[in-house]
Design an enzyme around this catalytic site. Structure first.
Site, short mmCIF file in Angstrom:
data_model
loop_
_atom_site.label_atom_id
_atom_site.label_comp_id
_atom_site.label_asym_id
_atom_site.label_seq_id
_atom_site.Cartn_x
_atom_site.Cartn_y
_atom_site.Cartn_z
CG HIS A 1 -1.95 -0.98 1.35
ND1 HIS A 1 -2.13 -1.75 2.47
CD2 HIS A 1 -2.91 -1.36 0.47
CE1 HIS A 1 -3.16 -2.56 2.28
NE2 HIS A 1 -3.64 -2.36 1.07
CE LYS B 1 -15.77 -13.05 6.68
NZ LYS B 1 -15.73 -14.44 6.72
NE ARG C 1 -3.00 -7.21 -4.20
CZ ARG C 1 -3.73 -7.28 -3.09
NH1 ARG C 1 -3.19 -7.62 -1.97
NH2 ARG C 1 -5.03 -7.00 -3.13
CB SER D 1 -4.47 -6.29 4.54
OG SER D 1 -3.91 -5.10 4.08
P1 ADP Z 1 -9.60 -4.03 -0.54
O1 ADP Z 1 -10.26 -4.09 0.78
O2 ADP Z 1 -10.40 -3.44 -1.67
O3 ADP Z 1 -8.83 -5.27 -0.95
P2 ADP Z 1 -7.14 -3.03 0.38
O4 ADP Z 1 -7.17 -2.13 1.53
O5 ADP Z 1 -6.62 -4.40 0.62
O6 ADP Z 1 -8.53 -2.95 -0.33
O7 ADP Z 1 -6.26 -2.42 -0.77
C1 ADP Z 1 -6.53 -1.18 -1.34
C2 ADP Z 1 -5.90 -1.14 -2.71
O8 ADP Z 1 -4.52 -1.45 -2.60
C3 ADP Z 1 -6.46 -2.12 -3.72
O9 ADP Z 1 -6.47 -1.49 -4.99
C4 ADP Z 1 -5.48 -3.25 -3.71
O10 ADP Z 1 -5.45 -3.94 -4.95
C5 ADP Z 1 -4.20 -2.49 -3.50
N1 ADP Z 1 -3.16 -3.32 -2.90
C6 ADP Z 1 -3.25 -4.09 -1.81
N2 ADP Z 1 -2.08 -4.72 -1.57
C7 ADP Z 1 -1.22 -4.33 -2.55
C8 ADP Z 1 0.14 -4.65 -2.89
N3 ADP Z 1 0.84 -5.52 -2.18
N4 ADP Z 1 0.69 -4.04 -3.97
C9 ADP Z 1 -0.05 -3.19 -4.71
N5 ADP Z 1 -1.34 -2.86 -4.47
C10 ADP Z 1 -1.92 -3.42 -3.40
#
Ligand code: ADP
Length: 169
Positions: free
Chosen positions: A20, A44, A98, A136
């Protein structure tokens, strides 16, 4: 500011990972202003509540240095993404992509958001190869099972995860 370009980077950030932060950093290089939108409704049982997640994202941004930090803000949101973008005068939605796993979902979401507001453009940044497999959800699972999450998140988040999942010994 006339002619300035504002983007929104929405997500759950439960917790914010190195993947992120890399997207935030790279998006901020291209934009005049970036608003990181932390979704209140994190499905959740989020490990961290919305306020904590905002504070964690702010800490990671501060570590990028003032040149970036002064153009990036972090806010909670619980309304439609295109509405949140309009409230912030943002015309770009930034997402991270990703491998193949994200494509279907991101493509569908970009198309639906374009139908809701044709003036907002979705831009996907390709995940940097070394962060490609960080998610995450997996970071949380590893932390809960007592594994080492240091390769995936900052030291600050490692400490917060350890505090949160600490089990009485
Ligand atoms: P969501 O709940 O929609 O999965 P996240 O909070 O996990 O959202 O992620 C927000 C954004 O960051 C999304 O566009 C996701 O694809 C991107 N993202 C998450 N992890 C990575 C990563 N390791 N590298 C690049 N982008 C990421």
């Amino acid at each position: 500011m006339a002619g300035s370009l504002t983007g929104i980077y929405p997500g759950t950030f439960d917790p914010i990972t190195n993947g992120h932060t890399d997207i935030i950093h790279r998006a901020a290089k291209m934009l005049d202003r970036l608003v990181v939108g932390v979704a209140v409704n994190a499905g959740k049982g989020p490990l961290f509540d919305a306020k904590e997640r905002v504070a964690h994202v702010e800490e990671e941004i501060a570590a990028l240095g003032n040149d970036f930090a002064k153009r990036i803000s972090v806010k909670n949101f619980d309304n439609l993404l295109v509405e949140f973008a309009a409230e912030n005068n943002a015309t770009v939605i930034v997402r991270g992509l990703r491998a193949v796993s994200d494509f279907d979902y991101e493509f569908q979401m970009a198309s639906m958001n374009a139908k809701l507001n044709a003036d907002v453009e979705t831009v996907c940044l390709m995940a940097t190869d070394k962060y490609q497999f960080i998610a995450s959800r997996l970071v949380k699972e590893i932390a809960i099972m007592g594994g080492d999450v240091a390769p995936f998140v900052s030291e600050r988040i490692v400490r917060r995860l350890l505090d949160r999942v600490k089990r009485p010994s």
